[in-house]
Each structure stands twice: as structure tokens, then as C-alpha cells.
Design an enzyme around this catalytic site. Structure first.
Site, PDB file in Angstrom:
ATOM      1  N   GLN A 122       0.656  -1.202   0.008  1.00 38.12           N
ATOM      2  CA  GLN A 122      -0.055   0.093  -0.114  1.00 38.12           C
ATOM      3  C   GLN A 122       0.987   1.156   0.161  1.00 38.12           C
ATOM      4  O   GLN A 122       1.932   1.298   0.805  1.00 38.12           O
ATOM      5  CB  GLN A 122      -1.066   0.091   1.184  1.00 38.12           C
ATOM      6  CG  GLN A 122      -1.857   1.084   1.279  1.00 38.12           C
ATOM      7  CD  GLN A 122      -2.926   0.833   2.322  1.00 38.12           C
ATOM      8  OE1 GLN A 122      -3.129  -0.163   3.020  1.00 38.12           O
ATOM      9  NE2 GLN A 122      -3.469   1.926   2.798  1.00 38.12           N
TER      10      GLN A 122
ATOM     11  N   CYS B 175      -6.688   0.362   1.666  1.00 40.47           N
ATOM     12  CA  CYS B 175      -6.266  -0.681   2.123  1.00 40.47           C
ATOM     13  C   CYS B 175      -7.606  -1.709   1.703  1.00 40.47           C
ATOM     14  O   CYS B 175      -7.351  -2.948   1.307  1.00 40.47           O
ATOM     15  CB  CYS B 175      -5.993  -1.058   3.700  1.00 40.47           C
ATOM     16  SG  CYS B 175      -7.250  -0.406   4.559  1.00 40.47           S
TER      17      CYS B 175
ATOM     18  N   HIS C  47      -8.762  -1.669   9.782  1.00 36.20           N
ATOM     19  CA  HIS C  47      -7.970  -1.960   8.706  1.00 36.20           C
ATOM     20  C   HIS C  47      -8.628  -3.374   7.811  1.00 36.20           C
ATOM     21  O   HIS C  47      -9.344  -4.050   8.351  1.00 36.20           O
ATOM     22  CB  HIS C  47      -6.524  -2.584   9.028  1.00 36.20           C
ATOM     23  CG  HIS C  47      -5.614  -2.659   8.093  1.00 36.20           C
ATOM     24  ND1 HIS C  47      -5.286  -1.916   7.055  1.00 36.20           N
ATOM     25  CD2 HIS C  47      -4.553  -3.645   7.831  1.00 36.20           C
ATOM     26  CE1 HIS C  47      -4.483  -2.176   6.173  1.00 36.20           C
ATOM     27  NE2 HIS C  47      -3.841  -3.225   6.638  1.00 36.20           N
TER      28      HIS C  47
ATOM     29  N   TRP D  72      -0.792  -4.105   3.457  1.00 38.36           N
ATOM     30  CA  TRP D  72       0.402  -3.485   3.709  1.00 38.36           C
ATOM     31  C   TRP D  72       1.641  -4.123   3.192  1.00 38.36           C
ATOM     32  O   TRP D  72       2.837  -3.539   2.993  1.00 38.36           O
ATOM     33  CB  TRP D  72       0.737  -3.073   5.032  1.00 38.36           C
ATOM     34  CG  TRP D  72      -0.130  -1.964   5.442  1.00 38.36           C
ATOM     35  CD1 TRP D  72      -0.984  -1.049   4.893  1.00 38.36           C
ATOM     36  CD2 TRP D  72      -0.234  -1.297   7.035  1.00 38.36           C
ATOM     37  NE1 TRP D  72      -1.767  -0.281   5.506  1.00 38.36           N
ATOM     38  CE2 TRP D  72      -1.071  -0.453   6.816  1.00 38.36           C
ATOM     39  CE3 TRP D  72       0.313  -1.929   8.278  1.00 38.36           C
ATOM     40  CZ2 TRP D  72      -1.493   0.334   8.178  1.00 38.36           C
ATOM     41  CZ3 TRP D  72       0.161  -1.092   9.375  1.00 38.36           C
ATOM     42  CH2 TRP D  72      -0.822  -0.022   9.222  1.00 38.36           C
TER      43      TRP D  72
ATOM     44  N   ASN E 113      -2.444  -9.108   5.052  1.00 42.88           N
ATOM     45  CA  ASN E 113      -2.472  -7.674   5.375  1.00 42.88           C
ATOM     46  C   ASN E 113      -1.920  -7.112   4.094  1.00 42.88           C
ATOM     47  O   ASN E 113      -0.740  -7.063   3.572  1.00 42.88           O
ATOM     48  CB  ASN E 113      -1.435  -7.265   6.498  1.00 42.88           C
ATOM     49  CG  ASN E 113      -1.462  -5.896   6.708  1.00 42.88           C
ATOM     50  OD1 ASN E 113      -2.076  -4.821   6.034  1.00 42.88           O
ATOM     51  ND2 ASN E 113      -0.894  -5.393   7.886  1.00 42.88           N
TER      52      ASN E 113
END
Length: 700
Positions: free
Chosen positions: A99, A105, A261, A287, A285
Site C-alpha cells: 500500500q 487498504c 483495517h 500493507w 495484510n
């Protein structure tokens, strides 16, 4: 100049009938044709620059970058960022990207889910795009947007600071499919900043165009594991989210999870540990880093209690954002689970059953078809109504007694291009069984039906979400589905989607024109009072030497005589009188003779009488709910869409309609019906040439 919205609605409806907007034949977003644009660029030997999503600060939007950083942004093509760019390198994977600075997200988590389904991925991301052969800086992607598939064209100029991408970036700096996909979605949202904050369900729906199911993990169904396991084995995409903390910040908790998130569900596995079966959920995740550190995390000693095969198959110790946790901890630490798929067969595990899907677009308009929830009994009936007849189960479907057989989804459509400006209303729907006394009823069911009958199914609560859905069992019979906003008089568009395992017949129930049943109600006949000669005498007082009146003379005549004492907004405008002349002018002289005037007079007096008979509030205006009764008194049955159109075109911002506006509306409505009947076969107007159409449209 783009065509008026009313025209575009008709065009879009025709396109839908022709199969445009489908998976195999998507519409051109903003009318940009990828094939034509590419041919033009190749012939002219130029690099494409998209003027509909230009490489400047407008496309970045407000709030995502500081003013100082915004000044540093340089838009570069991939070939200016790295020497040898590629669209994709060694296939497409969730581990390809991480990201950037925009809070999308929810979108990237959905991309992670997308990478597991090759067929769906290739629908969204055409993988035959390259930076070498026939390269001209032009790329395209496909999304499902509110009922139709669209093909979105972009140029490949990407925003950078100091030569580095500021939004999504690839682990391999030469790979650009994630950044280009994000740019295409930013275009449909309005800007990059319009992608800030959201839920996976939105992007998952836009990737599949299928069924969305949201599960509240605070109250999970007893068969949650079986449901997720079947979804994992099907073509479903799954995303989830953690609860928001005290602030909007993405705070990392001591257990490694991030508050507020979005995550992707990437796997499900049952393992035997210490003699007990454990249900494990694998999460990722977006990220690309940051993981759960509790039981069954990468370095948890519990992995030493499973078989070597499971240990080898499941465990990957790396800070790549992916980890395992038990189903119990998943339900404890996550707030919701979103499942999207093309077909809901995973819900009951019946892969042989093919669900039937029906889409219906509608609109709530304040004052006419926005009646609010059932608490507003006097107005609830004015909401759009959809009549459903359910036959027996389809032959290939099982017939379990308690098996749910219908899924209803209600999605509100935005009225603004920019996603961040869209205000979601609280929406829901109710399902009523049509009782025996109403089975022969045609048109809208009145308030009395809803006062005597309770809903047999409904949304559990009204939610200010893009979409609400319910899954339930309905026995064969007739039903009425009523979608609504929670509060009355809230204007919005919607899509009602009905999926059924039973043979189902659905139609909109507003009482509009049906060419299979052309009979309409008899109009109310009004005595005009006085003979025609008296009207002609008055006409001569205002007419010219040729015994004709133009629009200015007609304006004085109407306002000083017919509307005297009943003027709410200053009387008929000159423009309204010009329109009346055009509608009644059979000789096309721009004036009315005495015969034409007498016909107009009779109509105006009739409309005036209907106006006051239906003005039950006695305000010398019609509320837009009273307008429905006034139109019925004209002897016409119209659809909700047409009623909404009349209210928007002729009603005031106060939600009321003056006598002058109603007379103008009624006259045009009557005349246009007559024109249609003269030029049509009763169903369609055929062979109307361009000059004929323009001749008709520009004068009437």
C-alpha cells in the site's frame, strides 16, 4: 455536449437489452473506446494522454497529500521510472505489491483476493497488455459499476515524488499492473483521494458483479466454518475488517493486528493438534507486512504439534503480511466478513443448482416515491413496489424443507461522480405476501394493504451502507417487495437484485403502461360551464384583426380570466404560453384561432377542476403525493419513473406544484400521448426520420 439524462436513461436501457454492459460486452466508461483510441495513437505515433483523468493535481484530489508534497509530484510513464518496465512479472500474486500513502487498504485487500481466481482476474485485468509491442501509453481495465460492466481507459502516467511511486507500489520495481489497476479504479471513483477509506465489499462487488454477503462476526452463524470452507472451494472472494479504534488512525495493537483495517482471507485449513481438530483461517495484510503474533502465528510453538505434512504445507515464516489464526480468534478480533461470488451456490453446497438472477433499477424521489419505512404508514405505499410470483423449485435444485431459496440485495447508486461526496442513506426492504383479496389487483398496493398485512421477511435493520441483503425461505406464492429509505422524502437511485432457486416471475408494480394490457382508467369528465360562443366572445376581446392570439395575448387572457384569484406564483409565464400555443397550434402559425383556443380553454378548465379536487390539503398547490391522484383523475396510468420525472420537471423545490405548473404538465402529457398514438403502432414509433423528429421536438 452530452445528451440529457432522460435520453441517456433510454439509451442505457436499450443497451442493456442489446447485451451491452455485460461481462462479455462492457460499456465504454465516459464513452472512451480503448480499441479506437489505441488505433489512433498507433497511426499518429503518439503516446496517449487521458484528458478525462489528466495527469495533474485534480486526479490526485484533496487531502491525500500535503500542499508541499503536492507541488513535488511529477507524473511519469513507467519507462521513465525504470529502464525496462513490464505489465506483470512471473504471474500475478498478492505478494506483488504494498500500500502507498492513500488509505485504500480495502481496495488492495480485494486485489489480494482477486489474485486467487484466474478467470475473474482476467476479466478485470486484461493480461495481454505490454510495454513493448504496440505500446502507446494506453491501458484498460474492467469493473462492474452499479449494474453494468464498464471498460475503463487510462494513460500510464503515474504520480511520483523523487522518482518513486507515491501510491501502490510493486515489490519488483519493474512490475506495474498494480499501480495501473489502482489508477483505473481511482478514475471511476473520481480521484485517488476518493479511494480513501472503504470496505472490501465495495471493491469485491466491483470485481465480480456477483452476490455479496456480509457476516457480522459479533453474531456469527453456527455454520460459519462450513460456509467459509465452501466459499473457499468455490469462486468466491473473501475480505474482512477489524473494528475501528477510538480514532480513525490505523493503530497497530500489541497482538500485531491493525485497527480499522481491511484484510484478505487467503486460505482455510483443518489441522490435527494434540488430538483435536483445529479450524485455521489464513489472512493477509495489504500493507505487505505486519502480522498477528498470537496462537498459530508464524513463530507460534503450536506449529510443532501438527504433522510434518501440515507444517510443510502451511507454515511460511516471513514478514509478508500473511498469517494463520484460529476461527475463534478470527471471530473475536475481526468485526465482519465479506464474501462475493458470481453465484451463491456455496451457501448450501449445491453446485448443481443454478440460481436465477433478476436486476431492477429504480429511484426514490422526495414527495412522490420516497415514502420512507413502514413506520410512515401513510406514505410507505408510495415507495417502488415489485411483484414476485414464486413457482416450485427448479428441477436441478434440492428441496429441503428449511432450505433458503431467495436472496434479495438492495444497492443504492451514487448521484455524484466523486465517491467522497456520495452520501449514503439508510436503506432496507420488506417482503409481503399477496393475500387472496389482492391477487387480482393491478397497480400499486394502497396504504390499506400494508396496514392489514405484516412483512413476512425484511432487512434486520436499515443501514447507511452501499448495499444491504437478506437470504430467506419463501414458499410458492405471490409476494410484494418494497425497497425504501428509512426516512421519507429522501431522493436516491437503487438497484434491486433478486436471486432465486425457484422459478420466479418479477415485474415492477407501479401501474405504468403495459402494452399487453392497454386499457386505462376512464377520465373524469368535467362540465366546463357556459357555451362555446361565450368563450369565443371573450377570445375576440384579446385577439388580433385576424381573430388569432399569440403567446403574449394568450398569457393575458389566461391570467386575467381563467386563473383570476388562483395565482400562486404570478400566473402563466410567457414561455409556458408559447408551449401551449405550440401544443394546440394545428396550423403551425405560432398563433391560436378561435377553434384551437376553445379546445385549449376546455382542457385548462378541466385541469383546473381536477387540481382543486385533488388538492385535499387546500393549499392551492399540489403536494407531489397529491400529484399521483391528479394524474389518475386525468384517466392515465403512469409508472413511478414517469411520475418522478413530472415531479422533477414541473414541481418546485418546496415539493409542491402550482396550478399553472400542473396545467402545463397535464396539457403536455395529453398532447404527447396523442402524438404518440398518431405516429405509432400502439407500441413503438417506427421510421421517424431525423428531420421529422427534430421538426416535432423543436416546436412542441
Amino acid at each position: 455536449m452530452p445528451a440529457p439524462g432522460v435520453c441517456m436513461n433510454i439509451v442505457n436501457a436499450r443497451h442493456a437489452k442489446d447485451g451491452r454492459g455485460t461481462r462479455n460486452n462492457p460499456e465504454h466508461f465516459l464513452n472512451q473506446d480503448f480499441v479506437q483510441l489505441k488505433q489512433y495513437c498507433l497511426i499518429k505515433q503518439v503516446r496517449y494522454i487521458d484528458d478525462m483523468f489528466p495527469p495533474d493535481r485534480r486526479s490526485i484530489g484533496q487531502g491525500v497529500l500535503s500542499p508541499s508534497d503536492l507541488k513535488r509530484v511529477v507524473w511519469l510513464r513507467p519507462g521513465k521510472i525504470v529502464p525496462n518496465p513490464f505489465f506483470e512479472v512471473d504471474g500475478v500474486s498478492r505478494f506483488d505489491f504494498g500500500q502507498g500513502v492513500v488509505g485504500d487498504c480495502w481496495f488492495l485487500a480485494s486485489i489480494g483476493a482477486l489474485t486467487f481466481q484466474t478467470d475473474i482476474l482476467q476479466q478485470v485485468v486484461p493480461l495481454d497488455q505490454r510495454f513493448d509491442k504496440d505500446y502507446c501509453g494506453l491501458f484498460h481495465f474492467r469493473f462492474w459499476r452499479f449494474g453494468r460492466w464498464v471498460d475503463v481507459v487510462i494513460d500510464d502516467k503515474l504520480p511520483t515524488i523523487d522518482g518513486r511511486l507515491i501510491f501502490v507500489n510493486s515489490k519488483d520495481p519493474t512490475e506495474f499492473w498494480p499501480a495501473l489497476l489502482e489508477k483505473a479504479y481511482a478514475k471511476v471513483c473520481g480521484s485517488y483521494s476518493d479511494m480513501n477509506a472503504g470496505t472490501p465489499s465495495e471493491a469485491l462487488s466491483d470485481f465480480t458483479g456477483g452476490v455479496h454477503m456480509c457476516i457480522n462476526l459479533a453474531e456469527p452463524p453456527q455454520n460459519l466454518w462450513e460456509l467459509m470452507f465452501r466459499a473457499g472451494k468455490s469462486t468466491a472472494l473473501m475480505g474482512c475488517g477489524t473494528p475501528q479504534g477510538e480514532t480513525s488512525a490505523n493503530t497497530v495493537l500489541p497482538n500485531g493486528l491493525v485497527q480499522g483495517h481491511a484484510y484478505t482471507v487467503t486460505g482455510l485449513k483443518q489441522v490435527m493438534s494434540r488430538g483435536q481438530m483445529v479450524n485455521l483461517v489464513r489472512l493477509w495484510n495489504p500493507w505487505g507486512r505486519g502480522e498477528w503474533n498470537g496462537d498459530w502465528s508464524d513463530r507460534s510453538p503450536l506449529w510443532q504439534t501438527v504433522s510434518p505434512e501440515d507444517h510443510e504445507m502451511c507454515l511460511s515464516v516471513a514478514d509478508d503480511g500473511e498469517f494463520w489464526m484460529t476461527l475463534e480468534n478470527f471471530s473475536k478480533f475481526y468485526s465482519d466478513l465479506d464474501i462475493c461470488c458470481l453465484c451463491p451456490d456455496f451457501l448450501d453446497g449445491s453446485s448443481s443448482c443454478h440460481w436465477k438472477t433478476s436486476y431492477h433499477e429504480g429511484r426514490w424521489v422526495a414527495g412522490t416515491t420516497a415514502g420512507g419505512c413502514i413506520n410512515n404508514l401513510d406514505s410507505f405505499w408510495t415507495n417502488p413496489q415489485y411483484r414476485v410470483r414464486i413457482e416450485g423449485l427448479l428441477s436441478e435444485c434440492s428441496s429441503g424443507q428449511d432450505e433458503k431459496n431467495m436472496l434479495v440485495s438492495l444497492m443504492q447508486k451514487p448521484d455524484k461522480r466523486n465517491r467522497r461526496l456520495v452520501k449514503s442513506l439508510h436503506i432496507g426492504f420488506s417482503v409481503f405476501e399477496v393475500t387472496e383479496e389482492y391477487k387480482a389487483h393491478r397497480g400499486k398496493f394502497p396504504a390499506s394493504f400494508f396496514s392489514r398485512n405484516k412483512a413476512v421477511a425484511q432487512t434486520k435493520t436499515y443501514m447507511n451502507a452501499r448495499e444491504v441483503m437478506e437470504f430467506f425461505l419463501l414458499k410458492p406464492g405471490e409476494y410484494l417487495i418494497v425497497p425504501s429509505t428509512f426516512n421519507p422524502n429522501e431522493t436516491a437511485s437503487f438497484i434491486l437484485t433478486i436471486l432465486s432457486k425457484a422459478e420466479t416471475h418479477i415485474h415492477e408494480n407501479s401501474g405504468g403502461h403495459n402494452h399487453e394490457h392497454k386499457k386505462t382508467e376512464e377520465p373524469i369528465h368535467i362540465k366546463n360551464g357556459g357555451d362555446d360562443e361565450k368563450k369565443r366572445v371573450m377570445f375576440r376581446q384579446y385577439s388580433d384583426e385576424y381573430e388569432e392570439v399569440d403567446a403574449e395575448q394568450l398569457q393575458r387572457l389566461l391570467n386575467e380570466n381563467i386563473l383570476q384569484g388562483h395565482l400562486k406564483s404570478g400566473g402563466f409565464s410567457l414561455d409556458a404560453c408559447r408551449s401551449m400555443v405550440a401544443l394546440m397550434d394545428t396550423s403551425i402559425t405560432g398563433k391560436l384561432n378561435s377553434e384551437e383556443f376553445v379546445r385549449l380553454w376546455k382542457k385548462v378548465v378541466t385541469y383546473k377542476d381536477i387540481f382543486f379536487r385533488t388538492d385535499v390539503s387546500q393549499t392551492v398547490t399540489l403536494s407531489l403525493s397529491e400529484l399521483r391522484n391528479a394524474i389518475m383523475a386525468l384517466g392515465k396510468r403512469i409508472s413511478d419513473d414517469m411520475l418522478n420525472l413530472m415531479a422533477l420537471r414541473y414541481g418546485a423545490s418546496s415539493g409542491h406544484m402550482t396550478l399553472e405548473s400542473f396545467i402545463s404538465l397535464a396539457l403536455r402529457f395529453d398532447c404527447m400521448n396523442q402524438i404518440f398514438n398518431q405516429l405509432s403502432d400502439g407500441v413503438h414509433i417506427k421510421n421517424l426520420g431525423e428531420s421529422e423528429w427534430m421538426y416535432l421536438a423543436m416546436y412542441t
